[in-house]
Each structure stands twice: as C-alpha cells, then as structure tokens.
Design a protein around this motif. Structure first.
Motif: not given
Lengths: 374, 307
Positions: A27-37
């Motif tokens: 579970e520790a290795s999921s990735i979430e990217l939000l609104g990257l500019h």
C-alpha cells in the motif's frame, strides 16, 4: 528462449522480495499526482496539469514522443525536478517538498549513471552505504543482488570493463538493492540492441512481478510499452491523453494522437452519419457497432480480411492492391480505394496472398470499427 | 618453392624500411633530448663534483666540497642558512599549492556550470594573464603591495602588518605571487576533470540517498582527483624551483632554493655549489613526483592517474 538470469529457480527463496507478501508495505507504494505543472524557461511547458493515480505493485508506463513531458514527470517523482504547482503523494504521504535523498524511490537512469571511479560492488553498495547500513548487512545484500542478476563474477570490476547489457543490469540492481517503494526507469533499454532489448524486457517484467514493487517506466516505444505494462499513460505536450491497459489504449484510442502514436494509419474523417450505425467516409459507407460518436473512423489493419475478386456486400469495399510487403508470418498491404488508400495486415496462413494490381474485396466486421475524437 | 628465393629479400627489405622509419621518426627527438637535456645535465652533475676555482669556475681535482658547503659547512663553521632555504622552499611550495587548490577548485567548477559558449571565454580569462611575461606581472604585484599602497594600508589598518612596512618584501608576498602565477595550471586540469563528469551521476547519488554534501564527497570529488593530482604536479614542481617571484617579492628573508642556485652562478660565483644545489632540487623533485605517483595509483585503484 534460454532461462532468464533473473528468473527464480524453483523452490529457492526470493532474495530481494520482502514486499510481495506484505500488503501494508505494498500500500505504501501507490502514487497520486494532482495538478502537476512544470515549465522550463518562459515558453516551454513540460507538464500542463497532470492528474494521475498509479496503483501499488503496478507496472505503469509513461509513453509519448520526446518532449511530451514523460521524463520530466519521472524526474519529479524522483525529486530531481520540482513542480511549479501541484502535489505528489506516495503511499498517501505528501512528498512534494521532500528532497530526492529522503524519498524511498530509486531510479534507473537512461545513461545508467554508474559511478566510474567505483567497482561494481561499490556501485551496488552506494545506496545502502548512504542509508547507513552496517557493513555486514551491506555486503550480504550486495552479494544477494549480484547473484540475483547473475553478475557475481564481475563485482570487483570497474564499470568501464562491462558491456552495455551488463551495465544495464548493474544500474537496475543498484536501484533494486535499496528495496524502494517505487522504482523509476527512464528508457532503461533504449541504448541496447534489439535482441538484448527484448530479452531484458522479459527479465524486467519478471523481476517486477516477483518483487511486486511499483515500477514507473518511461519509453517512447509503443511496442515496448504494450509488452511490459499493466497500464499505459500516453502523454503529449505535457498532457495525459489516455490512461488504460495496453489493449484498451491500442484498440480503443480516444483521439487521433493516441491512435497515430500507437501505430495506426487508417484514420478517416466521418462525413455523414445515418440510422443503424452507418458512417460515410471517403472509403464509402461502413456500418459501425457501438456508440460511434467521434469524428474519425479507425480501421485497424489486422481486422481486415481480403477476398479474391469483386464480391460486393455489407461492410465490403472493392480495392486494388497498390503495394505488398511480404514479411513471412504476415504481409502488409496498401489497398487503393478511389482516391484514398487503406493499410491491411494479413496473416500468412498458406492461402492466396493477392498480388500487386489484383482487384480484391476488403471485409471488416462492424464491431471491429472504432470511432474517436480529433 | 617458387617463392623461396623471394621471401627473405622482401623480409630484409621490410626490416630496412622499418629501420629507416625509426631513424626518421624517433631520431630527431632523441637527438634533441641528448643535446638539450642529457648533455647539459651530465655537465651540471660533473661540475658539482669539482673544486671551486679562482672566479668561482669549476676546476679539477674532483671534490665533494660543494655538497659540504651546501649542507652549511663554510669557512666560519656550520650555519643553517641553506637548510632554512631548502625548508622555506618546501614550505612555500606546500602552502601555495594547497592555496591554489582551494582557489582553483570552485573556479573550475563554476566554469563547467556556465553555458557552453561562455566556457572557452572564461578559460581564456584564466589563462590570458600568463601570456604576459612573469617578471612584468611580478613587478605589478610589487607596485600593489609596496608600503603606502591601498592594499598595504588596508593590511596595516586591520593589524596584519606593522606601520609603514608594506606587504612586500615578505614571505606572504611570495606565497601570493606563487598562487597567482600558478592558478591556471590547476584550473585547466580540474576543468577537464569536471567537464568529463556526467551530471546524471550526481543525480544518481542523490537518488541513492546521498545528501548534496555527501553526493559531492562520494560521487564528485573522487572523480576530480586525477585533475587535482595533475594540477598539483604542474604547480608544485615549478613552484619549488621558482626564481623570479621570491627574487622580486621575497627580499633577503624570502629566498628559495632557485635563488640560492642562481646566486652561485651570478653574484656569489660558485659554480660547483650552484650545481650541487641544482642536483638537490632535482632529487627533491623526483622524490615528490614518485610520491605523487604512489598516491595517484592508490586513489586510482591501481591505475595510473598522474603522468
């Protein structure tokens, strides 16, 4: 195929796989990217608002042409580049402002970036040394990973005494030995010749499946992406165009860019629609199952069948063979229909392969046709 | 069988042409070295083992008197003057080489971070001063460091020197002159080392949990060592034998071995003693080179990194 050097022997303990049974760690290795500019200078937009979720344990590929922002995205994950705005979470923890040396993320660099002043052993031990592991444990883990990649005879060599394929493995092992939550791979196979490349593709895939680690893989090669990935994100000019499993991205591309990048040439503007899924293109009228709301019709070359002579009917087109490339297992055709032409791939099942100049009939099933946006 | 008579001829012809090749390629260099290095050195050696004649010129019989004099034994008994000169030469070499390293390292690094088209210009700026005659540049420093100049006044103000002394002549001025003079010889090899370095390696080090400082020590610094060692050889050896700078900036108390030797061939006129001094310099230089080689080999993991 010869047994893979990275494949496990039956019944042996998996040397570097503490995570594949440990669900909490996964579970520790999921990735979430939000609104990257991210911009470089004033005019170059590398990332233009990227939202993306990568699941734990997934082999995820960022696919796109050079300059699409895929490498920038990977470097932001590694912490080697800072986003102008947006946030980044790994395992639910916000690490947007965490410097690279404090992230449990390791990278296999395109140029491998091995340390030329150190032996293979010291290259492999570098990360563990920086983490402050005691010498005994360091040596044990280096010995295990060296055996894992079957280069334990070479650990005392200098890096410049190794071949390209060996360097690639050392670069992979140097990152894997640290047992990161996420492994980033920046076109790691692009410097290798075709044979070695496809062999290492298979090995890499097996390593990932065994370790259950999250792999984020960058490539511009759609074939490589399809072979390796659980899911693919296709990027263009800093935007994600489509995310999905390889089959979905290949068979149901959402727009012309994705379709062309996945290797499709048979795209035809739809000029008229009629009841019952009938579409008119410059090829003629074809019936398409499914919603068919897009502006372009995609005909995959391998969905076409060629019948000898002129046999008109529903979803049949009369064509002249313009060109034939015989490839042994299959043949690739350019079929001329009126003013336009259509690419077709036909498996060589020992039947008649139409010759150049022959009049033939092309058939396609209505449910193999896809429409997509521009 | 038909060729049996031909083969030896072609072979001997090949040998002849090989000998001729050697004659044309190696011989000019060898002749040059014999005339301008071997013969003068042999002459110098022989002079050192002769007695001193009436105008200080070498004379027979052979004698070890010069070496005795060099060690400090004179008409008035033993004096430590020459030993001090030797020690001062070693100390000045050590200090100025260390300072050159400290100054050159960031300069070389900075140049590699500049845009590619600016780098040759930056390097040129480092090198151009050495196109001017060394004597003229050293005179320039005399003007800058003399009593009453702004630099000297500033040094007085902060209590670095007593009033009206000036910064020159002094050992400090010699060190400064040496550092200034030899800077390019350290910057250039260091620049070469930095330029070869792949920046991805620095990122790889950081990716592998090295803080910026540790990334420097573990990934960057070791790779610049060959440049640093090469620069050290280029700076330390000529600095050790330096004549002009201590002559002009050192005054009587700043004399180095080079001045001692030069004086014996000029004012004091004692050629055998001068020759003995030159031999001492040669020996010290060879010891230094040998030590650098050893260090280089160890740091380079058994590979040659210096010379």
């Amino acid at each position: 195929m010869t047994p893979s050097p990275l494949a496990p022997e039956p019944g042996t303990r998996e040397p570097d796989a503490p995570r594949d049974t440990d669900n909490a760690a996964r579970e520790a290795s999921s990735i979430e990217l939000l609104g990257l500019h991210k911009r470089f200078g004033k005019d170059t937009v590398a990332l233009d608002g990227v939202d993306l979720t990568i699941r734990a344990g997934e082999f995820f590929t960022l696919l796109g042409p050079s300059g699409c922002g895929k490498t920038t995205l990977l470097r932001i994950l590694a912490g080697l580049e800072e986003p102008d705005s947006g946030s980044l979470k790994i395992g639910g923890l916000d690490i947007t402002d965490t410097p690279p040396h404090k992230r449990s993320v390791n990278t296999v660099f395109q140029s491998y970036a091995l340390f030329p002043h150190l032996s293979v052993r010291d290259n492999l031990a570098f990360g563990l040394r920086m983490l402050g592991l005691p010498a005994a444990e360091r040596e044990a883990r280096v010995a295990r990973i060296a055996e894992f990649i079957q280069l334990n005879d070479l650990v005392d060599r200098k890096v410049d005494q190794l071949s390209g394929g060996q360097r690639q493995r050392i670069a992979l092992a140097r990152a894997l030995v640290c047992e990161p939550d996420v492994l980033l791979l920046d076109e790691p196979l692009s410097a290798l010749d075709a044979g070695l490349r496809s062999q290492l593709q298979v090995e890499l895939l097996r390593v990932q499946k065994r370790l259950g680690m999250t792999f984020v893989f960058v490539t511009h090669d759609q074939q490589e992406a399809m072979v390796m990935s659980d899911r693919i994100a296709v990027l263009d000019s800093g935007n994600i165009q489509q995310v999905g499993p390889p089959r979905e991205v290949y068979e149901r591309p959402v727009n012309a860019f994705v379709a062309r990048f996945m290797g499709h040439d048979n795209l035809f503007p739809i000029t008229r629609r009629a009841e019952g899924g009938w579409l008119t293109t410059e090829l003629g009228d074809l019936r398409c199952d499914g919603e068919g709301a897009g502006d372009l019709l995609l005909i995959r070359p391998e969905t076409l069948d060629l019948l000898p002579g002129e046999q008109p009917g529903e979803n049949r087109l009369l064509a002249t063979v313009g060109e034939r490339l015989y490839r042994g297992s299959h043949a690739e055709y350019r079929l001329d229909i009126g003013q336009t032409s259509l690419q077709a791939t036909v498996n060589n099942r020992g039947r008649h392969l139409p010759e150049v100049g022959e009049r033939i009939t092309v058939t396609v099933a209505a449910d193999d046709l896809v429409t997509l946006g521009k | 069988m038909a060729y049996s008579g031909v083969r030896p001829t072609t072979r001997s012809r090949a040998m002849v042409s090989e000998t001729r090749h050697l004659l044309f390629t190696v011989a000019p260099g060898a002749v040059w070295i014999v005339i301008f290095l071997v013969l003068p050195s042999a002459y110098l050696m022989s002079v050192a083992f002769m007695s001193t004649g009436i105008y200080g010129l070498p004379e027979l019989p052979l004698s070890l008197e010069s070496f005795r004099r060099l060690a400090g034994f004179g008409f008035l008994g033993w004096s430590p003057g020459n030993i001090y000169t030797l020690l001062r030469s070693l100390w000045q070499t050590l200090v100025s080489t260390a300072l050159v390293m400290v100054v050159a390292y960031p300069i070389a690094y900075y140049i590699t971070t500049c845009r590619e088209r600016w780098r040759p210009i930056m390097l040129l700026l480092v090198v151009v001063p050495s196109w001017t005659n060394q004597v003229i540049r050293t005179f320039g420093w005399m003007n800058l460091l003399a009593p009453g100049t702004p630099l000297a006044n500033l040094a007085e103000l902060v209590g670095f020197i007593p009033p009206n002394m000036g910064l020159y002549p002094s050992n400090f001025a010699v060190t400064l002159g040496l550092v200034y003079n030899f800077l390019p010889f350290m910057v250039l090899p260091l620049y070469a080392a930095f330029e070869k370095l792949d920046t991805a390696q620095v990122q790889a080090a950081q990716d592998l949990y090295a803080s910026p400082v540790r990334a420097f020590w573990h990934a960057v610094f070791p790779q610049t060592l060959p440049g640093l060692l090469a620069g050290t050889v280029l700076v330390a050896i000529p600095a050790f034998g330096m004549y002009v700078i201590p002559e002009l900036l050192g005054g009587g108390k700043g004399m180095m071995l080079g001045n001692l030797v030069a004086n014996q061939f000029a004012g004091s006129a004692n050629w055998p003693l001068g020759a003995a001094g030159a031999i001492l310099m040669l020996i010290a230089t060879f010891i230094g080179l040998f030590a650098m080689r050893r260090i280089g080999k160890r740091l380079g993991g058994g590979e040659e990194v210096v010379i």
